[in-house]
Design a protein around this motif. Structure first.
Motif, PDB file in Angstrom:
ATOM      1  N   SER A   1       9.842  89.413  65.079  1.00 56.64           N
ATOM      2  CA  SER A   1       8.529  90.047  65.124  1.00 56.64           C
ATOM      3  C   SER A   1       8.683  91.511  65.510  1.00 56.64           C
ATOM      4  O   SER A   1       9.767  91.977  65.866  1.00 56.64           O
ATOM      5  N   LYS A   2       7.580  92.244  65.459  1.00 56.86           N
ATOM      6  CA  LYS A   2       7.604  93.656  65.842  1.00 56.86           C
ATOM      7  C   LYS A   2       8.126  93.837  67.259  1.00 56.86           C
ATOM      8  O   LYS A   2       8.980  94.688  67.525  1.00 56.86           O
ATOM      9  N   SER A   3       7.604  93.028  68.157  1.00 56.35           N
ATOM     10  CA  SER A   3       8.012  93.162  69.563  1.00 56.35           C
ATOM     11  C   SER A   3       9.490  92.820  69.748  1.00 56.35           C
ATOM     12  O   SER A   3      10.186  93.456  70.543  1.00 56.35           O
ATOM     13  N   THR A   4       9.975  91.826  68.995  1.00 57.54           N
ATOM     14  CA  THR A   4      11.379  91.441  69.099  1.00 57.54           C
ATOM     15  C   THR A   4      12.291  92.571  68.649  1.00 57.54           C
ATOM     16  O   THR A   4      13.294  92.884  69.298  1.00 57.54           O
ATOM     17  N   LEU A   5      11.930  93.213  67.542  1.00 56.49           N
ATOM     18  CA  LEU A   5      12.731  94.324  67.034  1.00 56.49           C
ATOM     19  C   LEU A   5      12.741  95.490  68.018  1.00 56.49           C
ATOM     20  O   LEU A   5      13.786  96.120  68.238  1.00 56.49           O
ATOM     21  N   VAL A   6      11.598  95.781  68.614  1.00 58.59           N
ATOM     22  CA  VAL A   6      11.526  96.873  69.588  1.00 58.59           C
ATOM     23  C   VAL A   6      12.378  96.547  70.811  1.00 58.59           C
ATOM     24  O   VAL A   6      13.125  97.409  71.308  1.00 58.59           O
ATOM     25  N   VAL A   7      12.288  95.320  71.291  1.00 60.75           N
ATOM     26  CA  VAL A   7      13.088  94.908  72.450  1.00 60.75           C
ATOM     27  C   VAL A   7      14.578  95.019  72.136  1.00 60.75           C
ATOM     28  O   VAL A   7      15.366  95.515  72.961  1.00 60.75           O
ATOM     29  N   LEU A   8      14.980  94.573  70.948  1.00 61.02           N
ATOM     30  CA  LEU A   8      16.386  94.657  70.554  1.00 61.02           C
ATOM     31  C   LEU A   8      16.853  96.114  70.488  1.00 61.02           C
ATOM     32  O   LEU A   8      17.982  96.430  70.892  1.00 61.02           O
TER      33      LEU A   8
END
Length: 217
Positions: free
Chosen positions: A6-13
Motif C-alpha cells: 500500500s501507499k503507507s507500506t511503500l513510504v515506510v519502506l
C-alpha cells in the motif's frame, strides 16, 4: 494498489531504507574516534568497535531497498496496461529508476558481506573478498547515479531534482577540493542526500500511480 504494498507500506519502506543507509550517524556515539576524517567504510573495519552493527545495518538496509523496489514494480505492473499518456510515455525512465535502486540494494548487501570484518584470516581469501567489496561498493554508487539521473528526467518535482543536483554538485566538489570522490565529509553529505532522495522518489511514484488511476476513471 496492491494491499501488500500500500501507499503507507511503500513510504515506510523508503524511510527505513534511508534510515539504515544512514546508520553511520550512530558512529558519533559508538565510535567517534574515526568519524572526523575517515571514510564511512572504516566503521566496518576489522577490530573496530560495533563494526557488526554497521555491517548489519547495510545488509538490512539493502534488503529493505530490494523490498521497496519489488513493491514499486508490482504497483507499476498494476497500471502498466493503462492508456494514461503521462505514465506509458515515461515507462523506460521509470524502469531505469526502479532497476537502479534494485541493483543498489543488492550491491550494498554484497559489499557489506565482503567488508573487512567478515574476512577470514586466510591470505587466500583476503584478496578476492577485498576486490569484491571494492567492486560492488563502486557498482552500487554507479548504478545509483543512473537511477538518480533517470528520476531527474522523469519527475518534475523540485525536491527530487534539487536532491539529484545537490548530489552531483557535492560529488564534483569532493573531486575538486579533496582530490578524491569519497572524501569523508563529501561521503557523509551524499549519503544523507541519497536517503532523502529515496523517500522523495517513492512519494513521487505513489503520486503518479494515483494520478494514473484518476485518469482511468
Amino acid at each position: 494498489m496492491n494491499r501488500l504494498y500500500s501507499k503507507s507500506t511503500l513510504v515506510v519502506l523508503s524511510v527505513l531504507s534511508a534510515s539504515f543507509y544512514n546508520a553511520w550517524l550512530l558512529g558519533y556515539w559508538l565510535n567517534p574516534a574515526i568519524m572526523h576524517n575517515q571514510l564511512l567504510s572504516s566503521l566496518q573495519a576489522e577490530q573496530q568497535p560495533y563494526s557488526d552493527v554497521f555491517i548489519g545495518a547495510d545488509i538490512v538496509g539493502g534488503a529493505v531497498v530490494i523490498l521497496l523496489t519489488i513493491g514499486l514494480f508490482l504497483n507499476e505492473k498494476s497500471v502498466r496496461a493503462s492508456k494514461a499518456s503521462h505514465f506509458s510515455s515515461s515507462l523506460k525512465l521509470r524502469n531505469m529508476t526502479i532497476s537502479g535502486l534494485f541493483g543498489f540494494g543488492i550491491s550494498t548487501i554484497i559489499a557489506a558481506l565482503t567488508s573487512d570484518n567478515w574476512k577470514e584470516n586466510s591470505n587466500m581469501l583476503h584478496s578476492p573478498l577485498e576486490f569484491l567489496h571494492g567492486f560492488f561498493s563502486t557498482f552500487a554508487l554507479l548504478i545509483l547515479c543512473l537511477s538518480m539521473v533517470a528520476s531527474f528526467i522523469l519527475f518534475e518535482e523540485w525536491l527530487t531534482r534539487s536532491l539529484v543536483s545537490l548530489y552531483f554538485l557535492s560529488l564534483l566538489l569532493s573531486i575538486y577540493i579533496f582530490g578524491r570522490v569519497l572524501s569523508s565529509m563529501g561521503q557523509k553529505i551524499n549519503t544523507i542526500i541519497i536517503g532523502v532522495w529515496i523517500i522523495s522518489v517513492t512519494v513521487s511514484m505513489i503520486h503518479e500511480y494515483a494520478e494514473t488511476h484518476q485518469e482511468e476513471i
